[in-house]
Design an enzyme around this catalytic site. Sequence first.
Site, mmCIF file in Angstrom:
data_model
loop_
_atom_site.group_PDB
_atom_site.id
_atom_site.type_symbol
_atom_site.label_atom_id
_atom_site.label_comp_id
_atom_site.label_asym_id
_atom_site.label_seq_id
_atom_site.Cartn_x
_atom_site.Cartn_y
_atom_site.Cartn_z
ATOM 1 N N GLU A 85 -15.473 -3.651 -41.235
ATOM 2 C CA GLU A 85 -15.438 -2.195 -41.241
ATOM 3 C C GLU A 85 -14.103 -1.678 -41.758
ATOM 4 O OE1 GLU A 85 -18.051 -0.278 -39.512
ATOM 5 O OE2 GLU A 85 -18.979 -2.230 -39.853
ATOM 6 N N ASP A 86 -13.055 -2.221 -41.175
ATOM 7 C CA ASP A 86 -11.786 -1.525 -41.275
ATOM 8 C C ASP A 86 -10.751 -2.202 -42.153
ATOM 9 O OD1 ASP A 86 -12.685 0.398 -39.384
ATOM 10 O OD2 ASP A 86 -12.452 -1.128 -37.849
#
Length: 741
Positions: A85-86
């Site tokens: 995700e990040d």
Amino acid sequence: MSSNFYKKKLEELLFVCKRNIGSEKVNEDLISKAFRFALEAHKNDKRATGEPYFHHPYEVAMIMAKEIPIDDVSVASALLHDVLEDSEFTIKDVRAEFGDEIAEIVEGASQIEGIFENYEITVADSFKKLLLSMASDLRILLVKFADRLHNLRTIEQLPQQRQIRIAQDTLEIFAPFAHRFGLSNIKAEMEDLSFKCLNRNVYDDIANKLKERKRERDKFLKRFIEPIDEALKKENYKFEITSRVKHIYSIYRKMLRINKPIDEIYDLFAVRVILDTANKYDCFSAYGIISQIYIPVPERFKDYISLPKQNGYQSIHTTVVSKEGKLVEVQIRTREMHEFAEKGIAAHWKYKENIRISDKKLEEWMKWIRETIENAGKDDVSSSQIFESFKLNLYQDEIYCFTPKGELKILPYGATPLDFAFEIHTEIGMRCIGAKVNGKIVSLDTPLKSGSQVEIITSKNQTPKKDWEKIVVTQKAKADIRKYFNTEKRKIALKGKDIFEKKLKKKKIHINEDELIRIVQKYRYKDLLNFYYAIGIEESRADEMIGIILNKSKILTAEQTPGLIKETELSTIDLKHEKFIKEIRESIGSITIGDSSDPNTIQGIKYDFAKCCNPIPGDEVVGYITRTEGLRIHRRNCNNIINLYLMDPNRIIDVNWNISIHDTFSGGIVIIGEDRKGLVNEITELISKNFGVNIKSININTKGSLFEGTLILEVKDLKQLNSIIEKISHHKSIIRASRFG
Ligand code: MN
């Protein structure tokens, strides 16, 4: 943050892992590597509070190690669960570093996160199934439980709207799930944190009342437990007595259920006697000892040891009367039963090797999970096998996909975008020309995966294709397509009927329907519908039949017996042609193209190639004996030849290729792709550069953002045509390339 700080953090995590999973089972290198990878991946990210983002995956891993201690792989996966995700790391990086097993868990956890972020939970039951269908590995769900729990613990840093959403999803999806997996601690904490977020006033009210009475309760409990403690010690039991106030959300629900204020609920807490023994009968003797001290309430005795709860929970529950006349619930269980009660599925793993929990029990337990979620259980997978490998595979028979508007559609396994289109609406299915799955164009026969978003591209010019029946798996799509073709056939047949009747009128022929049916059937049409349909497709069929009728009616007129046909009369029809067919069949048998010195004849018979299917060397072919144009070569699987065969199998003969022939043949390719500038040039260049074949014709039709095109090429044989198709289908803008006809 200093490296010392993180060194200590890692040590702490390893310590908890070794303690709860077993030091011999924990691969420290794996966890250390995942720790460093996650630390690096999140190094630039911060949480809403400003603390380093890494603290989140770290705490999630800690929850795994403490509350759901299954194995080192799940702890490592928890550390990595947010890296996709990040950070700039991709699933490929994770796979390269940690292998397939962890990559699958991390990817699955990310996909599930995506579902919660992008869609509103509308039908909780369907969402539960969706999650199960996405979680190919059980540990994906367990990591999500831990992730969700940590998000709830730190929920206050989020904006209010998000808090509410997370709390609602938790109460509807995650907490019931955790319960079913036997994770009672996690479930209780999830419920309390969500309830606190959604109904702060009531939560605080109950919490305060519990707090107010804590001293009083502690004093009471001390008095209550003392005699039990002494008596058990005297009998040489190894044990532990704990007491726990029930969690706030469960108290709240009880208040609602019995419609009474908190002061009138007597079983706010329970006393637990946990015996360190492997013998379950010790629980019954301990019960005997306790009932010597306090009088039990017989109707409140529950033996969940002989008859475990459906989620596998085991314990004796008894309610006794204290010296002060207060009712107290006492639970008696072994250490193993206790661990199972608290850690459910995780405890299963721990004790699995001891074989104390039988396969049958596991099976029943999994069956229960299935049935309660699914309502109507279709149990054909062996649950113990699922457990052996962490593989869930619970919902392999169903696929859950979203429309671009976020509506959830449930389809059977193997369903394609075309099924999805028909599922939305018959019209959408009929007009479907393409589909995007998660934003990427895919061919219509690509099997869908759970959790995908499917967008259907339609064109008002599109009509169902014959091969669609092979692409779809749902009954609805199949029925819709069949219905369309039946209607379509009827339309063509009506047109044919019109043509036929006009021609009859012109020739002043009157024939009653029964008689006509007999004639057309004699002429190998299945029925009138098929006969009229054939005329609708090819008008000359009408003239053919009129010729037959005229021939016959002469006989009929002569005999003055209209409506009566003798077998022999019909066999005289078209005698000449029948004779020709017979001659070919008998004198030649099987014939070979390319054996003759004259390129336009086969053993003296004129022949050509059918335009409907463009046969080329390598294809299985048959010859159709035409009325006036000799032999026409079709591919054996050509739709037309199948129809022709049905009408008159006698006119079809086997044909072979002489493989040594040096000639070119017309081969057709149909392509579907994204419509964009320069594509046609790219395709023609690709063909001429790589294969040096001539392109006889190109026909392109644009349909919305897609196009469909037909290419006719001069090719040597099937092998060459297939390699061209193969090459084209790998072009990035082409969705599908296939043989034409
Ligand atoms: Mn997370």
